[in-house]
Design a protein around this motif. Structure first.
Motif, PDB file in Angstrom:
ATOM      1  N   CYS A  45       0.852  -1.196   0.000  1.00 41.89           N
ATOM      2  CA  CYS A  45       0.000   0.000   0.000  1.00 41.89           C
ATOM      3  C   CYS A  45       0.888   1.245   0.000  1.00 41.89           C
ATOM      4  O   CYS A  45       1.836   1.354   0.773  1.00 41.89           O
ATOM      5  CB  CYS A  45      -0.904   0.010   1.230  1.00 41.89           C
ATOM      6  SG  CYS A  45      -1.949   1.470   1.345  1.00 41.89           S
ATOM      7  N   ILE A  46       0.563   2.173  -0.879  1.00 41.38           N
ATOM      8  CA  ILE A  46       1.284   3.448  -0.954  1.00 41.38           C
ATOM      9  C   ILE A  46       0.357   4.556  -0.474  1.00 41.38           C
ATOM     10  O   ILE A  46      -0.768   4.683  -0.957  1.00 41.38           O
ATOM     11  CB  ILE A  46       1.720   3.760  -2.408  1.00 41.38           C
ATOM     12  CG1 ILE A  46       2.600   2.659  -2.983  1.00 41.38           C
ATOM     13  CG2 ILE A  46       2.378   5.137  -2.495  1.00 41.38           C
ATOM     14  CD1 ILE A  46       4.011   2.640  -2.476  1.00 41.38           C
ATOM     15  N   VAL A  47       0.834   5.342   0.462  1.00 42.26           N
ATOM     16  CA  VAL A  47       0.152   6.574   0.852  1.00 42.26           C
ATOM     17  C   VAL A  47       0.885   7.671   0.100  1.00 42.26           C
ATOM     18  O   VAL A  47       2.052   7.957   0.384  1.00 42.26           O
ATOM     19  CB  VAL A  47       0.200   6.806   2.375  1.00 42.26           C
ATOM     20  CG1 VAL A  47      -0.441   8.141   2.731  1.00 42.26           C
ATOM     21  CG2 VAL A  47      -0.472   5.661   3.123  1.00 42.26           C
ATOM     22  N   PRO A  48       0.225   8.276  -0.915  1.00 44.53           N
ATOM     23  CA  PRO A  48       0.911   9.274  -1.754  1.00 44.53           C
ATOM     24  C   PRO A  48       1.424  10.468  -0.943  1.00 44.53           C
ATOM     25  O   PRO A  48       0.923  10.749   0.146  1.00 44.53           O
ATOM     26  CB  PRO A  48      -0.178   9.733  -2.727  1.00 44.53           C
ATOM     27  CG  PRO A  48      -1.235   8.697  -2.668  1.00 44.53           C
ATOM     28  CD  PRO A  48      -1.165   8.099  -1.295  1.00 44.53           C
TER      29      PRO A  48
ATOM     30  N   HIS B  79       5.123  14.257   3.162  1.00 47.21           N
ATOM     31  CA  HIS B  79       5.579  12.902   3.441  1.00 47.21           C
ATOM     32  C   HIS B  79       4.783  11.885   2.630  1.00 47.21           C
ATOM     33  O   HIS B  79       3.667  12.150   2.214  1.00 47.21           O
ATOM     34  CB  HIS B  79       5.502  12.578   4.935  1.00 47.21           C
ATOM     35  CG  HIS B  79       4.156  12.805   5.562  1.00 47.21           C
ATOM     36  ND1 HIS B  79       3.671  14.058   5.835  1.00 47.21           N
ATOM     37  CD2 HIS B  79       3.196  11.948   5.962  1.00 47.21           C
ATOM     38  CE1 HIS B  79       2.478  13.972   6.387  1.00 47.21           C
ATOM     39  NE2 HIS B  79       2.153  12.683   6.469  1.00 47.21           N
ATOM     40  N   LYS B  80       5.408  10.734   2.401  1.00 47.76           N
ATOM     41  CA  LYS B  80       4.843   9.628   1.640  1.00 47.76           C
ATOM     42  C   LYS B  80       5.198   8.365   2.409  1.00 47.76           C
ATOM     43  O   LYS B  80       6.197   8.338   3.130  1.00 47.76           O
ATOM     44  CB  LYS B  80       5.495   9.604   0.251  1.00 47.76           C
ATOM     45  CG  LYS B  80       5.173   8.417  -0.612  1.00 47.76           C
ATOM     46  CD  LYS B  80       5.971   8.484  -1.914  1.00 47.76           C
ATOM     47  CE  LYS B  80       5.803   7.196  -2.705  1.00 47.76           C
ATOM     48  NZ  LYS B  80       6.513   7.253  -3.980  1.00 47.76           N
ATOM     49  N   ALA B  81       4.386   7.296   2.262  1.00 44.53           N
ATOM     50  CA  ALA B  81       4.694   6.055   2.974  1.00 44.53           C
ATOM     51  C   ALA B  81       4.333   4.847   2.125  1.00 44.53           C
ATOM     52  O   ALA B  81       3.463   4.925   1.243  1.00 44.53           O
ATOM     53  CB  ALA B  81       3.940   6.004   4.296  1.00 44.53           C
ATOM     54  N   GLU B  82       5.016   3.732   2.417  1.00 47.21           N
ATOM     55  CA  GLU B  82       4.713   2.451   1.784  1.00 47.21           C
ATOM     56  C   GLU B  82       4.728   1.370   2.851  1.00 47.21           C
ATOM     57  O   GLU B  82       5.652   1.319   3.682  1.00 47.21           O
ATOM     58  CB  GLU B  82       5.753   2.110   0.719  1.00 47.21           C
ATOM     59  CG  GLU B  82       5.507   0.756   0.074  1.00 47.21           C
ATOM     60  CD  GLU B  82       6.564   0.356  -0.939  1.00 47.21           C
ATOM     61  OE1 GLU B  82       6.446  -0.748  -1.500  1.00 47.21           O
ATOM     62  OE2 GLU B  82       7.512   1.129  -1.166  1.00 47.21           O
ATOM     63  N   ALA B  83       3.718   0.493   2.831  1.00 51.07           N
ATOM     64  CA  ALA B  83       3.676  -0.628   3.764  1.00 51.07           C
ATOM     65  C   ALA B  83       4.620  -1.719   3.268  1.00 51.07           C
ATOM     66  O   ALA B  83       4.440  -2.249   2.171  1.00 51.07           O
ATOM     67  CB  ALA B  83       2.253  -1.156   3.884  1.00 51.07           C
TER      68      ALA B  83
ATOM     69  N   TYR C  19      -6.606  12.165  -1.899  1.00 54.63           N
ATOM     70  CA  TYR C  19      -5.312  11.544  -2.160  1.00 54.63           C
ATOM     71  C   TYR C  19      -5.267  10.086  -1.654  1.00 54.63           C
ATOM     72  O   TYR C  19      -4.427   9.317  -2.096  1.00 54.63           O
ATOM     73  CB  TYR C  19      -4.174  12.366  -1.556  1.00 54.63           C
ATOM     74  CG  TYR C  19      -4.080  12.295  -0.050  1.00 54.63           C
ATOM     75  CD1 TYR C  19      -3.181  11.413   0.566  1.00 54.63           C
ATOM     76  CD2 TYR C  19      -4.889  13.069   0.777  1.00 54.63           C
ATOM     77  CE1 TYR C  19      -3.080  11.320   1.940  1.00 54.63           C
ATOM     78  CE2 TYR C  19      -4.792  12.982   2.143  1.00 54.63           C
ATOM     79  CZ  TYR C  19      -3.902  12.112   2.726  1.00 54.63           C
ATOM     80  OH  TYR C  19      -3.810  12.027   4.088  1.00 54.63           O
ATOM     81  N   LEU C  20      -6.147   9.728  -0.722  1.00 53.81           N
ATOM     82  CA  LEU C  20      -6.166   8.367  -0.190  1.00 53.81           C
ATOM     83  C   LEU C  20      -7.183   7.456  -0.871  1.00 53.81           C
ATOM     84  O   LEU C  20      -7.149   6.255  -0.678  1.00 53.81           O
ATOM     85  CB  LEU C  20      -6.514   8.396   1.321  1.00 53.81           C
ATOM     86  CG  LEU C  20      -5.445   8.953   2.237  1.00 53.81           C
ATOM     87  CD1 LEU C  20      -5.963   9.045   3.661  1.00 53.81           C
ATOM     88  CD2 LEU C  20      -4.179   8.108   2.183  1.00 53.81           C
ATOM     89  N   ARG C  21      -8.070   8.016  -1.640  1.00 50.81           N
ATOM     90  CA  ARG C  21      -9.185   7.243  -2.208  1.00 50.81           C
ATOM     91  C   ARG C  21      -8.916   6.785  -3.620  1.00 50.81           C
ATOM     92  O   ARG C  21      -8.241   7.351  -4.386  1.00 50.81           O
ATOM     93  CB  ARG C  21     -10.465   8.057  -2.164  1.00 50.81           C
ATOM     94  CG  ARG C  21     -10.832   8.381  -0.731  1.00 50.81           C
ATOM     95  CD  ARG C  21     -11.981   9.347  -0.625  1.00 50.81           C
ATOM     96  NE  ARG C  21     -12.146   9.755   0.744  1.00 50.81           N
ATOM     97  CZ  ARG C  21     -12.849   9.088   1.652  1.00 50.81           C
ATOM     98  NH1 ARG C  21     -13.479   8.006   1.314  1.00 50.81           N
ATOM     99  NH2 ARG C  21     -12.933   9.540   2.878  1.00 50.81           N
TER     100      ARG C  21
END
Length: 157
Positions: free
Chosen positions: A82-85, A127-131, A155-157
């Motif tokens: 999962c990427i949080v842009p 900031h950006k994140a990846e699981a 941005y999350l949908r």
């Protein structure tokens, strides 16, 4: 005497301000979040996570949250990959990883936050994140995220 009068005037002004904050006690809480800040007030609550519906934002990302007067606690469920842009927000954020790991790109750095670790993110910092694996993340925001409560966090949908 003048000092006493000024003190008394300040107390009256503070009391008026406090009264304005509490407008509708029946609408003062948001479990999933739809109540404007002006209508929330601090109160004692006991909320089991399984009583708060998980919002599926996309096939790899779900969340649910509880909102207080000045703070929000979110439980975020991320599947591996999962990427949080990249995004930013005016809220201060604390991220605690309960299970799994998230890789963040923030302030020109790559930071891996593993289970049992905390990351603090100042307001307005992109900031950006990846699981890196299936992850359970608890995020604390101050003030509460208005975009999450209103559902305008595209941005999350």
């Amino acid at each position: 005497m003048k000092k006493k009068s000024k003190k008394s005037a300040r107390k009256k002004s503070a009391a008026k301000t406090a009264k304005k904050r509490v407008t509708n006690p029946k609408s003062n809480v948001a479990l999933k979040g739809t109540v404007a800040k002006a209508r929330r007030r601090a109160e004692l609550r006991h909320v089991p996570w399984n009583s708060v519906e998980v919002e599926a934002l996309n096939p790899l990302l779900g969340r649910h949250f509880v909102v207080g007067q000045n703070i929000m606690l979110a439980r975020v469920l991320l599947r591996k990959g999962c990427i949080v842009p990249e995004h930013s927000h005016p809220n201060e954020q604390l991220t605690f990883i309960a299970e799994g790991a998230l890789k963040f790109w923030i302030d020109g750095k790559e930071i891996v936050v593993n289970a049992g670790e905390v990351l603090t993110i100042p307001p307005n910092m992109p900031h950006k994140a990846e699981a890196l694996e299936d992850t359970v993340d608890f995020d604390v925001f101050n003030p509460p995220r208005a975009d999450w409560m209103s559902g305008t966090d595209v941005y999350l949908r």
